[in-house]
Design a protein around this motif. Structure first.
Motif, PDB file in Angstrom:
ATOM      1  N   PRO A 200       0.818  -1.222   0.000  1.00 33.18           N
ATOM      2  CA  PRO A 200       0.000   0.000   0.000  1.00 33.18           C
ATOM      3  C   PRO A 200       0.850   1.271   0.000  1.00 33.18           C
ATOM      4  N   ARG A 201       0.375   2.278  -0.701  1.00 29.33           N
ATOM      5  CA  ARG A 201       1.096   3.553  -0.714  1.00 29.33           C
ATOM      6  C   ARG A 201       0.868   4.322   0.577  1.00 29.33           C
ATOM      7  N   THR A 202      -0.283   4.102   1.197  1.00 26.51           N
ATOM      8  CA  THR A 202      -0.607   4.824   2.425  1.00 26.51           C
ATOM      9  C   THR A 202      -0.880   3.839   3.557  1.00 26.51           C
ATOM     10  N   ARG A 220      -6.295   4.806   4.523  1.00 26.14           N
ATOM     11  CA  ARG A 220      -7.280   4.356   3.550  1.00 26.14           C
ATOM     12  C   ARG A 220      -7.899   3.035   4.017  1.00 26.14           C
ATOM     13  N   ILE A 224      -8.888  -0.684  -0.926  1.00 21.86           N
ATOM     14  CA  ILE A 224      -7.982  -0.276  -2.008  1.00 21.86           C
ATOM     15  C   ILE A 224      -6.950  -1.377  -2.266  1.00 21.86           C
ATOM     16  N   ASP A 247      -0.542  -0.371  -4.518  1.00 18.46           N
ATOM     17  CA  ASP A 247      -2.005  -0.460  -4.678  1.00 18.46           C
ATOM     18  C   ASP A 247      -2.608   0.695  -5.467  1.00 18.46           C
ATOM     19  N   GLU A 248      -2.186   1.917  -5.162  1.00 18.55           N
ATOM     20  CA  GLU A 248      -2.735   3.100  -5.824  1.00 18.55           C
ATOM     21  C   GLU A 248      -2.505   3.054  -7.334  1.00 18.55           C
ATOM     22  N   GLU A 249      -1.304   2.655  -7.724  1.00 18.43           N
ATOM     23  CA  GLU A 249      -0.983   2.596  -9.149  1.00 18.43           C
ATOM     24  C   GLU A 249      -1.787   1.520  -9.860  1.00 18.43           C
ATOM     25  N   LYS A 252      -5.461   2.629 -10.350  1.00 16.54           N
ATOM     26  CA  LYS A 252      -5.527   3.681 -11.370  1.00 16.54           C
ATOM     27  C   LYS A 252      -5.421   3.063 -12.758  1.00 16.54           C
ATOM     28  N   LEU A 259      -9.682   8.494  -6.090  1.00 15.82           N
ATOM     29  CA  LEU A 259      -9.386   7.587  -4.978  1.00 15.82           C
ATOM     30  C   LEU A 259      -9.991   8.056  -3.657  1.00 15.82           C
ATOM     31  N   TYR A 262     -11.807   5.805  -1.093  1.00 17.50           N
ATOM     32  CA  TYR A 262     -11.010   4.852  -0.322  1.00 17.50           C
ATOM     33  C   TYR A 262     -10.555   5.435   1.013  1.00 17.50           C
TER      34      TYR A 262
END
Length: 427
Positions: A200-202, A220, A224, A247-249, A252, A259, A262
């Motif tokens: 995860p990015r966050t 989040r 996500i 995950d974010e990429e 997208k 987003l 989320y």
């Protein structure tokens, strides 16, 4: 809230998911269940936790309510016998395994001197060894599938020394999972087994994190990660392998542009806490302060800690007044509930060492190092320390932003956060 539509591509597929009784593991299992997948819930939680919701059996009920089929199995990934038994049961019930999700993990964000070997062994035995063991035992069956995937919930192999310096033992354990991806993706390429990692990015809000921190507003939702995992597991394993995805990429690329849904708190969707191990400058900047604090302050307190006897502590300044108020709020009930000893290394104008014993007798606090070994040591500026007990600064936020350094038992340090909430109206 899932923003990725189910396509049915995992219908009839069998997923073996470790740590799937709650959190991210369960979210991935539920997403697959909507396709009509079979899910082996391989986790330790068979009896309800007093504070954390969910067992392998309640997760199974949720999976089947969504149209999937579930097989709850009591599995400690450190036990070869338990893992093998669960695999045998999966083969007997579902006639094969198509997808393995290595989600089970242990964490201790401590530096070298503060990492006891019991915790070191736990992280390496669950994260690295557990991932290798479950993968090894599942591979013979994955080789027979025409849609075989291994997905590890582990970070990209970012060799920046920074990510080792903050918690070398944990980094080694998580990178062990990632090295399984690096090696196995090549080893099993000829068998058409896709082996990938997802991170995860966050920060991600789970029941465990909420219980420990009390605040998930800058995180989040697990969806996500489960949406990203679903998109990855639907791809062709013959061509999609050896990737370290964020995950974010992934979502997208899957068509999700907004987003915001989320985010646990949509108002803070642009101020989310970034996860570690990322190569982007923002992640490094958010975490870097903790490195200088760990390197400098730990040496200072180890070699020349400012120690005062209780008789030397005067009433001037915020910190003595704060501990005087804390002392009046200590109760046997609080001691019984907390069971931890804390040391506070205060920096700045009111530099000094203080302690809070919520483990022995009726409890105690005051200036100087604790008479018994501390379970957790917190280092921060005096002004931030006062704000924390006043409820103006959340410890989790302070920790992630480098304003607070925690060494020792992180779980016991998080217990202190709940105690702060009960004290803030009295302090």
């Amino acid at each position: 809230m899932s923003l990725v539509a189910n396509t049915g591509k995992l219908a009839g597929r069998t997923l073996f998911v470790t740590g799937a009784s709650r959190g991210i593991g369960k979210a991935i299992a539920l997403k697959a269940a909507k396709d009509g997948a079979n899910v082996v819930i391989a986790a330790k939680t068979a009896e309800p936790h007093p504070k954390l919701p969910g067992t392998i059996y309640t997760a199974a009920e949720e999976i089947e309510a969504l149209g999937g089929k579930a097989l709850p199995c009591i599995v400690d990934v450190r036990s070869e016998e338990q893992v093998q038994k669960a695999i045998d049961e999966a083969i007997k019930k579902f006639n094969g395994i198509d997808i393995l999700v290595n989600n089970a993990s242990a964490i201790s964000l401590t530096q070298t001197e503060q990492t006891d070997m019991k915790r070191y062994d736990l992280m390496h035995n669950i994260n690295t060894r557990g991932t290798f063991l479950v993968s090894k035992l599942c591979v013979p069956f994955l080789k027979k599938s025409d849609h075989a995937h291994i997905l590890n919930l582990s970070p990209p192999l970012n060799m920046n020394p920074y990510w080792f310096s903050v918690h070398v033992a944990y980094t080694m354990a998580k990178y062990g999972m990632s090295m399984c991806v690096l090696g196995m993706s090549e080893e099993f390429r000829s068998h058409n087994i896709g082996v990938n990692a997802l991170w995860p990015r966050t920060a991600i809000a789970t029941a465990a994190i909420e219980m420990l921190t009390g605040d998930t507003s800058t995180s989040r939702k697990p969806e996500i990660v489960s949406d990203a995992a679903y998109l990855m597991l639907c791809r062709d394993p013959k061509t999609y392998t050896g990737n370290f995805a964020i995950d974010e990429e992934v979502v997208k690329q899957g068509g999700v542009q907004d987003l915001t849904p989320y985010a646990c708190d949509p108002k803070k969707a642009d101020r989310l806490m970034l996860d570690g191990f990322l190569e982007e400058a923002a992640s490094l900047e958010q975490h870097r302060a903790s490195v200088s604090s760990a390197a400098g302050q730990r040496r200072r307190y180890h070699t020349s800690a400012v120690r005062r006897d209780k008789n030397e502590s005067n009433s001037e300044g915020q910190i003595p007044s704060l501990f005087a108020a804390i002392s009046k709020s200590i109760s046997p009930e609080l001691v019984q509930k907390t069971q931890a000893v804390y040391q506070f290394n205060v920096r700045g104008k009111e530099e000094g060492v203080w302690h809070l014993d919520l483990k022995h007798g009726a409890g105690a606090c005051g200036a100087g190092q604790p008479p018994r070994p501390a379970d957790a040591t917190l280092t921060m500026d005096g002004a931030h320390f006062a704000d924390m007990f006043a409820g103006k600064l959340k410890p989790t936020t302070a920790f992630m932003m480098g304003k607070l350094k925690i060494s020792g038992d992180l779980q016991k340090a998080m217990k202190l956060e709940k105690m702060m909430k009960s004290l803030k109206n009295k302090v």
